[in-house]
Each structure stands twice: as structure tokens, then as C-alpha cells.
Design an enzyme around this catalytic site. Structure first.
Site, PDB file in Angstrom:
ATOM      1  N   PRO A 130      -7.134  26.838  57.296  1.00 35.32           N
ATOM      2  CA  PRO A 130      -6.952  27.562  56.031  1.00 35.32           C
ATOM      3  C   PRO A 130      -8.327  27.845  55.420  1.00 35.32           C
ATOM      4  O   PRO A 130      -9.141  26.935  55.319  1.00 35.32           O
ATOM      5  CB  PRO A 130      -6.161  26.576  55.159  1.00 35.32           C
ATOM      6  CG  PRO A 130      -6.397  25.220  55.750  1.00 35.32           C
ATOM      7  CD  PRO A 130      -6.674  25.439  57.208  1.00 35.32           C
ATOM      8  N   MET A 131      -8.579  29.101  55.051  1.00 30.96           N
ATOM      9  CA  MET A 131      -9.875  29.422  54.433  1.00 30.96           C
ATOM     10  C   MET A 131      -9.666  30.424  53.297  1.00 30.96           C
ATOM     11  O   MET A 131      -9.227  31.557  53.522  1.00 30.96           O
ATOM     12  CB  MET A 131     -10.846  29.974  55.497  1.00 30.96           C
ATOM     13  CG  MET A 131     -11.291  28.898  56.483  1.00 30.96           C
ATOM     14  SD  MET A 131     -12.441  29.469  57.743  1.00 30.96           S
ATOM     15  CE  MET A 131     -11.353  30.324  58.863  1.00 30.96           C
TER      16      MET A 131
ATOM     17  N   GLN B 252      -0.486  26.533  53.099  1.00 29.59           N
ATOM     18  CA  GLN B 252      -1.179  25.384  52.523  1.00 29.59           C
ATOM     19  C   GLN B 252      -1.096  25.429  51.004  1.00 29.59           C
ATOM     20  O   GLN B 252      -1.436  26.442  50.380  1.00 29.59           O
ATOM     21  CB  GLN B 252      -2.647  25.327  52.924  1.00 29.59           C
ATOM     22  CG  GLN B 252      -3.218  23.980  52.467  1.00 29.59           C
ATOM     23  CD  GLN B 252      -4.714  23.850  52.612  1.00 29.59           C
ATOM     24  OE1 GLN B 252      -5.469  24.647  52.069  1.00 29.59           O
ATOM     25  NE2 GLN B 252      -5.145  22.840  53.337  1.00 29.59           N
TER      26      GLN B 252
ATOM     27  N   CYS C 118     -10.190  19.596  49.897  1.00 29.23           N
ATOM     28  CA  CYS C 118     -11.082  20.563  49.254  1.00 29.23           C
ATOM     29  C   CYS C 118     -11.935  19.864  48.195  1.00 29.23           C
ATOM     30  O   CYS C 118     -11.404  19.194  47.310  1.00 29.23           O
ATOM     31  CB  CYS C 118     -10.269  21.683  48.621  1.00 29.23           C
ATOM     32  SG  CYS C 118     -11.328  22.869  47.808  1.00 29.23           S
TER      33      CYS C 118
ATOM     34  N   HIS D  80     -10.378  16.740  58.768  1.00 29.69           N
ATOM     35  CA  HIS D  80     -11.725  17.318  58.771  1.00 29.69           C
ATOM     36  C   HIS D  80     -12.678  16.128  58.902  1.00 29.69           C
ATOM     37  O   HIS D  80     -12.758  15.297  57.991  1.00 29.69           O
ATOM     38  CB  HIS D  80     -11.946  18.117  57.481  1.00 29.69           C
ATOM     39  CG  HIS D  80     -13.261  18.816  57.417  1.00 29.69           C
ATOM     40  ND1 HIS D  80     -13.591  19.669  56.387  1.00 29.69           N
ATOM     41  CD2 HIS D  80     -14.328  18.815  58.247  1.00 29.69           C
ATOM     42  CE1 HIS D  80     -14.814  20.150  56.600  1.00 29.69           C
ATOM     43  NE2 HIS D  80     -15.273  19.642  57.714  1.00 29.69           N
TER      44      HIS D  80
ATOM     45  N   GLY E 299     -13.584  20.538  62.204  1.00 30.40           N
ATOM     46  CA  GLY E 299     -14.947  20.441  61.684  1.00 30.40           C
ATOM     47  C   GLY E 299     -16.003  20.658  62.746  1.00 30.40           C
ATOM     48  O   GLY E 299     -16.139  19.853  63.676  1.00 30.40           O
ATOM     49  N   GLY E 300     -16.727  21.776  62.635  1.00 26.84           N
ATOM     50  CA  GLY E 300     -17.894  22.009  63.478  1.00 26.84           C
ATOM     51  C   GLY E 300     -17.576  22.305  64.942  1.00 26.84           C
ATOM     52  O   GLY E 300     -18.473  22.256  65.771  1.00 26.84           O
TER      53      GLY E 300
ATOM     54  N   ARG F  72     -14.559  28.340  60.734  1.00 27.12           N
ATOM     55  CA  ARG F  72     -15.549  29.414  60.624  1.00 27.12           C
ATOM     56  C   ARG F  72     -15.767  30.185  61.910  1.00 27.12           C
ATOM     57  O   ARG F  72     -15.943  31.414  61.883  1.00 27.12           O
ATOM     58  CB  ARG F  72     -16.873  28.838  60.096  1.00 27.12           C
ATOM     59  CG  ARG F  72     -16.774  28.470  58.620  1.00 27.12           C
ATOM     60  CD  ARG F  72     -17.873  27.540  58.196  1.00 27.12           C
ATOM     61  NE  ARG F  72     -17.718  26.207  58.774  1.00 27.12           N
ATOM     62  CZ  ARG F  72     -18.495  25.165  58.499  1.00 27.12           C
ATOM     63  NH1 ARG F  72     -19.493  25.328  57.661  1.00 27.12           N
ATOM     64  NH2 ARG F  72     -18.277  23.991  59.054  1.00 27.12           N
TER      65      ARG F  72
END
Ligand SMILES: Cc1cc2nc3c(=O)[nH]c(=O)nc-3n(C[C@H](O)[C@H](O)[C@H](O)COP(=O)(O)O)c2cc1C
Length: 343
Positions: free
Chosen positions: A26-27, A79, A109, A182, A223-224, A245
Site C-alpha cells: 500500500p502506498m 488498507q 505508518c 515491514h 522492506g528494501g 517502491r
């Protein structure tokens, strides 16, 4: 897990089998329905998430504005952000009418705006309240899995034990069986949300240990993780990988996913077909109204030609205010032609 097939607007068939093995994070401002249509064209299987939506906005605002999505986006999780069990439950109930496949609670968040509303990552300090939220939501939507996305810890708390306590308590006291982790802390004291996605160190080993100690839970790591060999390596230790991302800046990272991670024998469409399907989508959206402009859609396509000759030309044309002003989807095909000339 559902196991059904639904055609999307581009007559592709979405496949639910394999569940959350791969998901797109979710972004906020990024994974809106226009982005998700593109993602679904690239992978039929990947599990998609909406941006975080404040439960209050759904309950007190215009639910259709926040909950509507295009046919064919599923499997799709909504979400929610919030910390009032009754409000979250009401938002989940309204979402059920839209046939989401999962409702996820944001406990990761770190934004100061979110902290003021006492939700997001700071909820990790209030496990009883989180349990109450998850239970009330699950009671409201008994047929939809309610899941959680959280960090490995808060601020400078770096021990594994509080993370295991958090997950253990929720697994004892709620029906939640899907934990999206995350793999870095949220530092609530002084880092911006962007810094909080890069600076606190990644501890994948904590998430792997969770999977070993709670084998009955579905543990998704996030994450990453920004290339597919790293995805493959993670899948040896956990049930699923969520990528954020990298899926936005280089959406074609998902092109391999159906074959490589879901065992599909269907080839994903090539970039030429994807671009033409996006052109068709843009034509339909502009004809349908709903206030959508070309810019709303193409801003998410900028990374689509990542790594190709002409990628800069593509980005330049699709973000040129003058060209976008005409609101004519032909711009997508013109920009694509400019890329093709250089390849
Ligand atoms: C622009 C942006 C917006 C984000 N918004 C949300 C959000 O609404 N809800 C959420 O749980 N995480 C949000 N995140 C965090 C991502 O879901 C993900 O946890 C984070 O980017 C780490 O994954 P990655 O390294 O693969 O990007 C956001 C990240 C970005 C870059």
C-alpha cells in the site's frame, strides 16, 4: 484463499491461486486504482493493496470515492487507518459491499499526522487496542480475512522479544493469521515518513524468526526488496514478499512474477501490449467521466520503460504540462513510439 478467475476490462484473466506470495505494498498517493490497473496488466496473480484510507473518511465521507475500483483489479486488499474499533468495523462493513478480498489494518505508518490521530505505527505500543480493532473488524466482515501490516518495533526498541510478544498476543487473542512485517523500526521521534523507510536498519532475521516460531501464521516480509533474486531468496524463509517502491519506479519488475513465483505457464503480455491496453483504459476512463484526467493516470506510468533507451523521453512527454493539457490519450502512444524508435 479464494480460487476463482475474473476477467478484467482488458479481457485478461486474473488468477487468485498462490494468494499473497507476491504483493504490491500500500502506498499513499501511488497505488490508486489507475496504478493498480497497470500492475494487474503486468501480473495476473500479484496481490494488490489500496493506499491507506482513513476509516473516518469512508464512514463520514463519500464511500464510493474511497472504495470504488475497476473491475479486474482483484485480488485486492483495502488498507484502513484508524484506532477506533467501531469506526474501523463500520468502514470494513461498507467495504464488504465492494468485494475486497482482504481488509488490512495499518500499524506501520510513522507519519506525524497519523500519530496525532493515534493510529499507524504508534498502535504497536497498544496491543490490547489493536486486538480489539482486529476483532471488531473481523466480526463485522466474517467472510473477509482481516490482516495487519506493522513494523518490527518502535523508536530505539531493538529487541526481538517485544515483536514476538506483539505477534503472539494478536495470534492468541484474534483471528488474524496474516502478518505483513515491514522489517525495520518506525522511529516516531524526528524522522520524516520518507526517512523512516530508509534509515532504521532492516532486520530480515527478525521476520524469518517470526515465521519459525509461529509456523501456523502467514508471514509476509516487506522492506528494501527490489529485485527478483532477492524475492526468491526471501521466499525460502517466509510465506510471501511485499514489494513497494521497486514496483512503482520499475513496474516491469512484476513481469516475471507469474511464471517465476506462481508457476504460471501463461506468458505475461509484452510491453507493447501493456502500453496499448493502458491507452484503451485511458480512453474508457476519459469517456466515463468521474473527473479523471489523463494526468491522473499517466503519472503512474513514468517508470514503465525503466532501463530502456528512450525512458527519459517517455517520462518527459508523459509529464509535460502542455501535452497533458489536451487530455488526449494518444499522448501515450506517441510517447511509446518515441521509445520504440530508440530500441
Ligand atoms: C509513497 C509511499 C507511500 C506509502 N504509503 C503507505 C500506506 O499508505 N500504508 C502503508 O502501510 N505503508 C505505506 N508505505 C510504506 C510501504 O507500504 C512499504 O512498507 C515501504 O515502502 C517499504 O517497502 P519497500 O522498501 O519495498 O518500498 C508507503 C511508502 C511510500 C514510498
Amino acid at each position: 484463499m479464494q480460487n476463482l478467475e475474473k476477467p478484467n476490462q482488458n479481457n485478461q484473466v486474473t488468477d487468485f491461486s498462490g494468494g499473497r506470495r507476491l504483493s504490491v505494498a500500500p502506498m499513499l498517493d501511488w497505488t490508486d486504482r489507475h496504478y493498480r490497473v497497470m500492475a494487474r496488466l503486468i501480473s495476473r496473480h500479484a496481490w494488490l493493496y489500496t493506499e491507506m484510507i482513513n476509516a473516518g473518511a469512508i464512514v463520514y465521507g463519500d464511500p464510493d470515492r474511497f472504495l470504488y475500483y475497476n473491475e479486474g483489479e482483484n485480488p485486492l486488499a483495502l488498507q484502513l487507518g484508524g484506532s477506533e474499533p467501531a469506526l474501523l468495523a463500520e468502514a470494513a462493513k461498507r467495504a464488504a459491499a465492494y468485494a475486497y478480498d482482504e481488509i488490512n489494518l495499518n500499524c506501520g505508518c510513522p507519519s506525524p499526522r497519523v500519530q496525532k490521530g493515534a493510529f499507524g505505527a504508534c498502535l504497536m505500543q497498544e496491543v490490547a487496542l489493536v486486538a480489539d480493532c482486529l476483532n471488531t473488524m473481523q466480526d463485522a466482515v466474517p467472510d473477509i480475512p482481516v490482516t495487519i501490516k506493522h513494523r518490527i518495533g518502535i523508536d530505539r526498541q531493538t529487541e526481538y522479544a517485544p515483536l514476538a510478544d506483539f505477534v503472539g498476543t494478536l495470534s492468541d487473542k484474534t483471528a488474524c493469521r496474516v502478518f505483513i512485517v515491514h522489517a525495520r523500526n518506525a522511529w516516531l521521534d524526528g524522522l520524516s515518513p520518507k526517512e523512516n523507510r530508509d534509515i532504521p536498519p532492516l532486520r530480515y532475521d527478525y521476520v524469518h524468526r517470526l515465521k519459525r516460531e509461529f509456523p501456523q501464521l502467514e508471514i509476509i516480509i516487506n522492506g528494501g526488496i527490489d529485485h527478483n533474486d532477492a524475492v526468491a531468496a526471501q521466499l525460502a524463509a517466509v510465506d510471501g514478499v511485499m514489494v513497494g517502491r521497486a514496483c512503482y519506479h520499475n513496474p516491469m519488475i512484476m513481469h516475471d512474477w507469474d511464471r517465476r513465483f506462481y508457476g504460471s505457464d501463461k506468458a505475461a503480455p509484452d510491453l507493447d501490449s501493456i502500453v496499448h491496453a493502458l491507452y484503451d483504459y485511458a480512453c474508457r476512463q476519459l469517456a466515463a467521466g468521474r473527473g479523471t484526467t489523463l494526468r491522473h493516470m499517466v503519472r503512474h506510468y513514468l517508470g514503465l520503460t525503466h532501463g530502456l533507451n528512450g525512458a527519459r523521453q517517455w517520462r518527459r512527454m508523459l509529464s509535460d504540462a502542455n501535452l497533458l493539457g489536451a487530455n488526449n490519450p494518444q499522448l501515450i502512444l506517441d510517447a511509446w513510439q518515441a521509445v520504440q524508435r530508440l530500441n
